[in-house]
Design an enzyme around this catalytic site. Structure first.
Site, PDB file in Angstrom:
ATOM      1  N   SER A  87       1.281   8.672   4.979  1.00  0.00           N
ATOM      2  CA  SER A  87       0.599   8.634   3.694  1.00  0.00           C
ATOM      3  C   SER A  87       1.608   9.074   2.653  1.00  0.00           C
ATOM      4  CB  SER A  87      -0.594   9.587   3.688  1.00  0.00           C
ATOM      5  OG  SER A  87      -1.120   9.665   2.397  1.00  0.00           O
ATOM      6  N   ARG A  88       1.959   8.162   1.737  1.00  0.00           N
ATOM      7  CA  ARG A  88       3.096   8.448   0.862  1.00  0.00           C
ATOM      8  C   ARG A  88       2.756   9.266  -0.370  1.00  0.00           C
ATOM      9  NH1 ARG A  88       3.977   3.042   2.018  1.00  0.00           N
ATOM     10  NH2 ARG A  88       5.213   2.909   3.904  1.00  0.00           N
ATOM     11  N   VAL A  89       1.515   9.270  -0.825  1.00  0.00           N
ATOM     12  CA  VAL A  89       1.237  10.027  -2.051  1.00  0.00           C
ATOM     13  C   VAL A  89       0.172  11.108  -1.878  1.00  0.00           C
ATOM     14  CG1 VAL A  89       1.927   8.148  -3.569  1.00  0.00           C
ATOM     15  CG2 VAL A  89      -0.448   8.355  -2.914  1.00  0.00           C
ATOM     16  N   THR A 141       0.815  -1.214   0.000  1.00  0.00           N
ATOM     17  CA  THR A 141       0.000   0.000   0.000  1.00  0.00           C
ATOM     18  C   THR A 141       0.855   1.274   0.000  1.00  0.00           C
ATOM     19  OG1 THR A 141      -0.155  -0.286   2.385  1.00  0.00           O
ATOM     20  CG2 THR A 141      -2.026  -1.004   1.085  1.00  0.00           C
ATOM     21  N   ASP A 142       0.177   2.412  -0.168  1.00  0.00           N
ATOM     22  CA  ASP A 142       0.882   3.705  -0.229  1.00  0.00           C
ATOM     23  C   ASP A 142       0.874   4.408   1.123  1.00  0.00           C
ATOM     24  OD1 ASP A 142       1.032   3.492  -3.146  1.00  0.00           O
ATOM     25  OD2 ASP A 142      -1.116   3.855  -3.067  1.00  0.00           O
TER      26      ASP A 142
END
Ligand code: ATP
Ligand code: MG
Length: 502
Positions: A365-367, A339-340
């Site tokens: 939360s990466r994006v 997951t991102d």
């Protein structure tokens, strides 16, 4: 034995290939050689393909899941009571799929897309395979549109974008389902279709979830897929893929879809049961070797398409249950790496009344940052760091009695922030409410409020903004920006309200 000459080999191979079609036609019907626990072993249809649907004599359907030298293993989509040794089985030449269509919105269906809400048949517009390759890189677009959860602690610090996959992870009873449901409720009027997939839960839990959705009018844009704990393992295994097939139908039509998989831990357990019954060798924690692929091929199907490919998106919120907060167990680490980002919900926080129990240090939360509204980005500013500092200082100063003024103030500010991040169930905050709250808090316009009274004060202040200065909220919602003048104005109004309420 003399070696065969190459020409001879080639001619034999050619002959074999020529006759291949005839062989396969002869072998379209086989017989069951053993059956049990939702699995049937079939002899005689050697040419059935992986994932193909087969039909049994009594009308029951199954899917080819294992191909061996002399037989195939099929998972059954229903009770195996009518099947015994010698039952005939026929190939269908079709990949497993589910009916799809606009009429599915507002309905509750089982793993095969059949209605279970007693509201009659659903008119389908098509049929989509349950297993479908994920969109390629060329068809994708980067994530730039936010998917607002309405939950202050998530939207401010761990923003989610449309097309992103954000894991919700935590022990049992830490509010995982609630976070996902509140997110669905917040999609009202935002042109997002929601699909909630219940895997291996109790039927009563699913009924409660549906009634929550109905009560808030969320069933108008939601489909529920349900395969409860009493369903056989094959159905629990297939249900998230079936839900995704419907999501893809909408995505390729240009719609934004929100998918909730509740939860993938139970999905992995169902797959483990099925694999062991198929006599695959168990690996770590008795899961089969391909358990990573089980979830990666599911979550890769969430994406944001570019206009040429259809322009829609699937945002995924998979849920994973941990044991005693252990993020490094097999299934959690797998899904974290797919997951991102993840929202980690913690038991200790939950039990101390901090709900939603988001652990600020371990969530990420990466994006989504790229998709966050500018106004929110600016208002949230340093909140995450402030909170981290507060948590550290809180532990450090636990036993000291004489604190200097600066430290006391910082502790007070931190505990106020924590209080503001608490949010009751089913009460999403809109963008302007979140921005105003953060702006007032970070500019220390709420320092005088007692922690106990903070929640009520926040509500009253937001109501005051909406009634006395509605243009502020309107500007934030329309422009989604927070210029310095506007921020100053918010702080001024917040101070004005503070004077009034003293
Ligand atoms: P399970 O492991 O059983 O699936 P879960 O992690 O999904 O549990 P929930 O069912 O969402 O947790 O929530 C557990 C309980 O906590 C529920 O009774 C719910 O009403 C309550 N709860 C969850 N979030 C909040 C909140 N923000 N405020 C108050 N109560 C909450
Ligand atoms: Mg739950």
């Amino acid at each position: 034995m003399a070696a065969m000459n190459p020409d001879e080999i080639i001619s034999i191979l050619k002959e074999e290939i020529k006759n291949y079609d005839e062989i396969s036609k002869d072998q379209e019907v086989g017989t069951v050689i053993s059956v049990g626990d939702g699995i049937a072993t079939v002899h005689g249809i050697d040419h059935a393909m992986y994932g193909e649907v087969v039909t049994f004599e009594n009308g029951l359907k199954g899917m080819v899941q294992d191909i061996r030298a002399n037989s195939i293993g099929c998972i059954l989509f229903g009770k195996d009571t009518g099947i015994k040794e010698g039952t005939k089985v026929a190939r269908t030449q079709k990949q497993a799929g589910v009916p799809v269509g606009d009429a599915f919105i507002g309905r509750i269906v089982n793993a095969l897309g059949a209605p279970i809400d007693g509201k009659g048949e659903i008119k389908a517009d098509g049929y989509r395979p349950v297993e479908n390759p994920a969109p390629g890189i060329i068809d994708r677009k980067s994530v730039t549109v936010p998917l607002e959860t309405g939950i202050l602690s998530i939207d401010s610090m761990f923003p989610i974008g449309r097309g992103q996959r954000e894991l919700i992870i935590g022990d049992r009873q830490t509010g995982k389902t609630s976070v996902a449901l509140d997110t669905i409720l917040n999609q009202k009027g935002k042109d997002v279709i929601c699909i909630y997939v219940a895997i291996g839960q109790k039927a009563s839990t699913v009924a409660k979830i549906v009634s929550t959705l109905e009560k808030h009018g969320a069933m108008d844009y939601t489909t529920v897929f349900s395969s409860t704990a009493s369903d056989c393992a094959p159905l629990q295994y297939i249900v998230p893929y079936a839900g995704t097939a419907l999501a893809e139908y909408f995505m390729y039509k240009g719609k934004d879809v929100l998918m909730v998989y509740d939860d993938l831990s139970k999905h992995a357990v169902a797959y483990r049961a099925l694999s062991l019954l198929l006599e695959r060798s168990p690996g770590r924690e008795a899961y089969p070797g391909d358990v990573f692929y089980l979830h990666s091929r599911l979550l890769e199907r969430s994406s944001r398409l570019n206009e040429k490919a259809g322009g829609g998106s699937i945002t995924a919120l998979p849920i994973i249950e941990t044991q005693a907060g252990d993020l490094s167990a097999y299934i959690p680490t797998n899904v974290i790496s797919i997951t991102d980002g993840q929202i980690f919900l913690e038991s200790d926080l939950f039990n101390s009344g901090m709900r939603p129990a988001v652990n600020v240090g371990l969530s990420v939360s990466r994006v989504g940052g790229a998709a966050q509204a500018k106004a929110m980005k600016k208002a949230a500013g340093s909140v995450r760091i402030d909170l981290a500092q507060y948590r550290e200082m809180e532990i450090f100063t636990q036993f000291s009695s004489d604190l200097d003024e600066a430290t006391t103030q910082q502790l007070k500010y931190g505990s106020g922030l924590m209080e503001l991040l608490k949010q009751p169930l089913s009460s999403p905050l809109s963008l302007h409410e979140q921005v105003i709250t953060l702006c007032a808090a970070t500019h220390k316009a709420m320092m005088h409020v007692e922690t106990k009274k903070m929640k009520k004060y926040q509500r009253d202040m937001l109501d005051y903004f909406d009634s006395a200065y509605p243009e502020i909220g309107r500007e934030i919602e329309e422009k989604r920006q927070l210029p310095d003048e506007l921020a100053e104005k918010i702080v001024k109004v917040a101070e004005e309200f503070a004077d009034k309420s003293r």
